[in-house]
Design a protein around this motif. Structure first.
Motif, short mmCIF file in Angstrom:
data_model
loop_
_atom_site.label_atom_id
_atom_site.label_comp_id
_atom_site.label_asym_id
_atom_site.label_seq_id
_atom_site.Cartn_x
_atom_site.Cartn_y
_atom_site.Cartn_z
N VAL A 166 0.87 -1.16 0.00
CA VAL A 166 0.00 0.00 0.00
C VAL A 166 0.92 1.22 0.00
CG1 VAL A 166 -1.74 1.26 1.31
CG2 VAL A 166 -1.81 -1.25 1.24
N VAL A 167 0.63 2.17 -0.88
CA VAL A 167 1.45 3.38 -1.00
C VAL A 167 0.54 4.61 -0.89
CG1 VAL A 167 3.23 2.25 -2.39
CG2 VAL A 167 1.32 3.40 -3.52
N ALA A 168 1.15 5.76 -0.73
CA ALA A 168 0.40 7.00 -0.63
C ALA A 168 -0.19 7.37 -1.99
CB ALA A 168 1.29 8.13 -0.13
N ALA A 169 -1.42 7.82 -1.96
CA ALA A 169 -2.04 8.36 -3.17
C ALA A 169 -1.42 9.72 -3.47
CB ALA A 169 -3.55 8.51 -2.95
N ALA A 212 -3.02 6.62 2.05
CA ALA A 212 -3.20 5.58 1.02
C ALA A 212 -4.53 5.69 0.29
CB ALA A 212 -3.09 4.20 1.66
N TYR A 213 -5.53 6.25 0.93
CA TYR A 213 -6.87 6.28 0.36
C TYR A 213 -6.98 7.34 -0.73
CZ TYR A 213 -8.31 3.13 4.05
OH TYR A 213 -8.43 2.03 4.89
N THR A 214 -7.59 6.95 -1.84
CA THR A 214 -7.70 7.84 -2.98
C THR A 214 -9.16 8.13 -3.32
OG1 THR A 214 -7.12 8.16 -5.31
CG2 THR A 214 -7.54 5.90 -4.62
N ASP A 215 -9.39 9.32 -3.85
CA ASP A 215 -10.75 9.70 -4.24
C ASP A 215 -10.96 9.59 -5.76
OD1 ASP A 215 -9.31 11.82 -5.28
OD2 ASP A 215 -10.41 13.37 -4.21
N PHE A 243 -1.93 1.24 -4.46
CA PHE A 243 -0.98 0.15 -4.25
C PHE A 243 0.05 0.11 -5.37
CE2 PHE A 243 -4.07 -1.62 -7.14
CZ PHE A 243 -3.29 -2.36 -8.02
N GLU A 244 1.13 -0.61 -5.11
CA GLU A 244 2.11 -0.98 -6.13
C GLU A 244 2.23 -2.49 -6.12
OE1 GLU A 244 5.14 2.84 -6.12
OE2 GLU A 244 5.75 1.02 -5.07
#
Length: 175
Positions: free
Chosen positions: A71-74, A93-96, A105-106
């Motif tokens: 899990v990576v930063a958005a 990590a959460y994206t809109d 994620f990667e």
């Protein structure tokens, strides 16, 4: 660090192009480029940047793991915590990007959707007897007791699939 399991059922959910993403990831990984995207995480709001991320086929056989990453930063401009009312407590990590609760994620290794590392194969090792492989929603945790074993068996499985032309692998970055 937690290990999360994100589920995929292309027969029941709208993610019919999962094999296309796997193929894209295989091409990128073979060139040394990680594959980055977002994934639905149901209603789970405790996922953190750095959590290990396994992707698991549910529904029709062969059920099992088909990808591994983190899990990576958005991107800052798409972080839900900055852009969506009531979600300020979520991690970066959460994206809109879509209308559902999703993480970024990667992937560092992936196998074709029909070449999964199955629960049966893991249980046949005699080392996962107590492990539950019945995932009902995306974003749940994998038992920390078994994560090192899973990592080892996943790497073996992936490298075997790479030799057969059904996967791609790159060493995950040290965090």
């Amino acid at each position: 660090m937690k290990a999360r399991v994100f589920t995929c059922n292309r027969e029941a959910w709208p993610y019919h192009d999962v094999q296309e993403d796997i193929d894209k990831a295989k091409n990128q990984l073979s060139e040394g480029i990680v594959f980055r995207d977002s994934w639905s995480c149901g209603t789970i709001k405790q996922i953190k940047v750095g959590d290990q991320a396994y992707f698991y086929r549910v529904g029709n056989n062969p059920r099992g793991f088909f990808a591994y990453g983190r899990v990576v930063a958005a991107e800052i401009k798409h972080q839900s915590r900055l852009n969506t009312s009531g979600l300020q407590d979520l991690s970066e990590a959460y994206t809109d990007v879509y209308d559902d609760l999703r993480i970024t994620f990667e992937w560092y290794s992936v196998v074709d959707y029909d070449k999964t590392l199955t629960p049966r194969a893991l249980k046949n090792t005699g080392k996962f007897e107590e492990c539950n492989f019945l995932y009902k929603q995306s974003g749940g945790s994998f038992s920390e007791k078994y994560i090192e074993l899973l990592n080892s068996y996943w790497e073996q499985h992936t490298l075997k699939m790479v030799k057969q032309g059904h996967g791609a692998y790159t060493d995950p970055p040290n965090l």
